[in-house]
Design a protein around this motif. Structure first.
Motif, PDB file in Angstrom:
ATOM      1  N   GLU A  98       4.828   8.608   6.956  1.00  0.00           N
ATOM      2  CA  GLU A  98       4.883   6.804   7.073  1.00  0.00           C
ATOM      3  C   GLU A  98       4.091   6.733   5.786  1.00  0.00           C
ATOM      4  OE1 GLU A  98       6.174   3.226   8.311  1.00  0.00           O
ATOM      5  OE2 GLU A  98       6.811   5.189   9.055  1.00  0.00           O
ATOM      6  N   ARG A  99       2.997   7.202   5.693  1.00  0.00           N
ATOM      7  CA  ARG A  99       1.941   6.854   4.492  1.00  0.00           C
ATOM      8  C   ARG A  99       2.428   7.123   2.830  1.00  0.00           C
ATOM      9  NH1 ARG A  99       0.078  11.480   6.556  1.00  0.00           N
ATOM     10  NH2 ARG A  99      -0.065  13.646   5.313  1.00  0.00           N
ATOM     11  N   ASP A 100       3.549   8.089   2.997  1.00  0.00           N
ATOM     12  CA  ASP A 100       4.398   8.163   1.813  1.00  0.00           C
ATOM     13  C   ASP A 100       5.452   7.345   1.417  1.00  0.00           C
ATOM     14  OD1 ASP A 100       2.610  10.297   1.544  1.00  0.00           O
ATOM     15  OD2 ASP A 100       4.192  11.878   2.601  1.00  0.00           O
ATOM     16  N   LEU A 101       5.537   6.126   2.147  1.00  0.00           N
ATOM     17  CA  LEU A 101       6.770   5.338   2.026  1.00  0.00           C
ATOM     18  C   LEU A 101       6.115   3.812   1.740  1.00  0.00           C
ATOM     19  CD1 LEU A 101       8.960   6.178   5.090  1.00  0.00           C
ATOM     20  CD2 LEU A 101       8.863   7.039   2.953  1.00  0.00           C
ATOM     21  N   LYS A 102       6.911   3.361   0.634  1.00  0.00           N
ATOM     22  CA  LYS A 102       6.740   1.851   0.155  1.00  0.00           C
ATOM     23  C   LYS A 102       7.782   1.372   0.600  1.00  0.00           C
ATOM     24  CE  LYS A 102       6.107  -0.893  -3.748  1.00  0.00           C
ATOM     25  NZ  LYS A 102       5.877  -1.120  -5.197  1.00  0.00           N
ATOM     26  N   VAL A 104      10.832   3.305  -1.042  1.00  0.00           N
ATOM     27  CA  VAL A 104      10.417   4.365  -2.244  1.00  0.00           C
ATOM     28  C   VAL A 104       9.566   5.472  -1.553  1.00  0.00           C
ATOM     29  CG1 VAL A 104       9.248   4.783  -4.279  1.00  0.00           C
ATOM     30  CG2 VAL A 104      10.403   2.439  -3.785  1.00  0.00           C
ATOM     31  N   HIS A 105      10.059   6.572  -1.627  1.00  0.00           N
ATOM     32  CA  HIS A 105       9.242   7.862  -1.404  1.00  0.00           C
ATOM     33  C   HIS A 105       8.129   8.101  -2.466  1.00  0.00           C
ATOM     34  CE1 HIS A 105       8.794  12.198  -0.321  1.00  0.00           C
ATOM     35  NE2 HIS A 105       8.463  11.500   0.826  1.00  0.00           N
ATOM     36  N   LEU A 106       6.971   7.835  -2.363  1.00  0.00           N
ATOM     37  CA  LEU A 106       5.889   7.945  -3.366  1.00  0.00           C
ATOM     38  C   LEU A 106       5.953   9.486  -3.861  1.00  0.00           C
ATOM     39  CD1 LEU A 106       3.354   5.377  -1.769  1.00  0.00           C
ATOM     40  CD2 LEU A 106       5.012   5.270  -3.385  1.00  0.00           C
TER      41      LEU A 106
END
Length: 388
Positions: free
Chosen positions: A238-242, A266-268
């Motif tokens: 979840e933390r890798d998603l914007k 967006v997948h950071l």
């Protein structure tokens, strides 16, 4: 059924060549093929003696080839040699020996066909438990989207015809019944061995329903087939998603203009971005976007692995190139032409083909057989070079 027919045709047309010419790489008089078959036999019995869990799959795949080879050699021992025939003075006995030889020769031919079929199957790549099947509209605007929808329906029918389970996780349509994009997960250990030949650009030539002057239009749709190995895994944190929301664009009435239902993710770590707006609910669009992102990450992972082994898989080049025109559907002339088949690649009764049943399956079987033959020939050349 179709493979058996082609093998029978091939055996009838090339009977003498297969019997006597060592230049044919798939002739059982060819020294390379005989040497390769013997190496498979030795490998098979070695695996049986040193049986281990890791070898069970290879052992099972070799079983059919080796059994066919042993039966072939047993039949050969029953054929009377030319020297023994010449030494026999009794004409009736010599005629009987010749009659027996003819029977055994026919049995040998059938056994060679059976062995060739096993060898061709052995040349397949590893099996995948599932694959990602993607349909995209290409050039041609609304007409391309209508064609993409027809292809989508054809393949859904084909999945049912083959008995494969499937799950749809992306589907974007147009107001007039066209399809922009669809993603499905197809389950079946043999599905990839069939569907990989459908990857590429499909072209349609017809007079669109919206065309008033009767002109023929050419449009395209593309198919992507991405194998999904059993050990493939994509983790999305979840933390890798914007995640962004916005109002959906396009037709849809008052709801589109007042509700922030569209979702962009967006997948950071990779920079990959996906959008979903086909559902009314923001939550459903979010779930759809996550599934689409998962598919893209899976595709990226598999393409990266594919690039590292490209040199050893030359026989499959082109089958997954989306820019390659593989087939044309001509509605005006009621025919479909596969451009990868040199002779006999054109079939009529286009509506029957689009039903996604036996006609489509028969064409794929032909492509599968020709591809396996070329792979086996290439494998024999590589094996022979490595041996020397």
């Amino acid at each position: 059924m179709f493979i058996r027919k082609l093998l029978n045709v091939r055996s009838q047309c090339h009977l003498n060549l297969r019997r006597w010419a060592s230049t044919d790489p798939l002739s059982f008089k060819n020294e390379k093929l005989q040497s390769y078959l013997e190496s498979l036999r030795q490998e098979y019995y070695s695996l049986r003696v040193n049986a281990a869990g890791n070898n069970n799959s290879r052992l099972a795949r070799l079983d059919g080839v080796v059994n066919a080879l042993e039966k072939h050699r047993a039949l050969q021992r029953n054929i009377t040699s030319d020297e023994d025939m010449a030494a026999e003075k009794d004409e009736d006995m010599r005629a009987l020996m010749q009659e027996e030889n003819n029977v055994y020769t026919d049995l040998l031919q059938k056994q060679e066909d059976a062995m060739l079929k096993e060898l061709l199957t052995l040349s397949d790549d590893k099996l995948y438990p599932a694959l990602i099947f993607e349909v995209n509209a290409g050039a041609g605007g609304q007409e391309a989207m209508l064609f993409a929808h027809e292809l989508y329906n054809m393949y859904i029918s084909y999945f049912d015809y083959m008995g494969w389970q499937y799950e749809e996780f992306a589907h974007e349509t147009t107001d007039i019944g066209g399809l922009r994009h669809a993603n499905l997960l197809v389950y079946g250990t043999e599905a990839y061995q069939w569907l990989c030949y459908e990857a590429g650009v499909h072209r349609v030539q017809r007079v669109p329903a919206t065309e008033k002057s009767g002109r023929i239009h050419t449009s395209t749709a593309s198919i992507a087939v991405i194998p999904r190995p059993a050990d493939a895994h994509v983790h999305i944190a979840e933390r890798d998603l914007k995640i962004e929301t916005k109002r959906a664009s396009g037709a849809g009435g008052q709801h589109v203009n007042t509700t922030d239902s569209a979702v962009r993710i967006v997948h950071l770590p990779t920079g990959l971005a996906v959008e979903a707006q086909s559902e009314r609910s923001q939550l459903k669009n979010r779930e759809l976007a996550i599934k689409r992102l998962h598919a893209k990450l899976m595709q990226q992972q598999l393409e990266s692995a594919e690039a590292s082994t490209q040199a050893t898989r030359k026989a499959q080049q082109g089958n997954q190139n989306r820019n390659e025109k593989i087939r044309t559907y001509n509605f005006v002339q009621d025919r479909v032409t596969d451009h990868r088949v040199q002779h006999g690649g054109t079939h009529h009764n286009l509506s029957g083909f689009l039903d996604g049943g036996q006609q489509l399956s028969g064409l794929i079987e032909r492509l599968q057989l020709e591809h396996r033959q070329s792979k086996l020939v290439a494998l024999l050349e590589t094996w022979s070079a490595d041996k020397n």
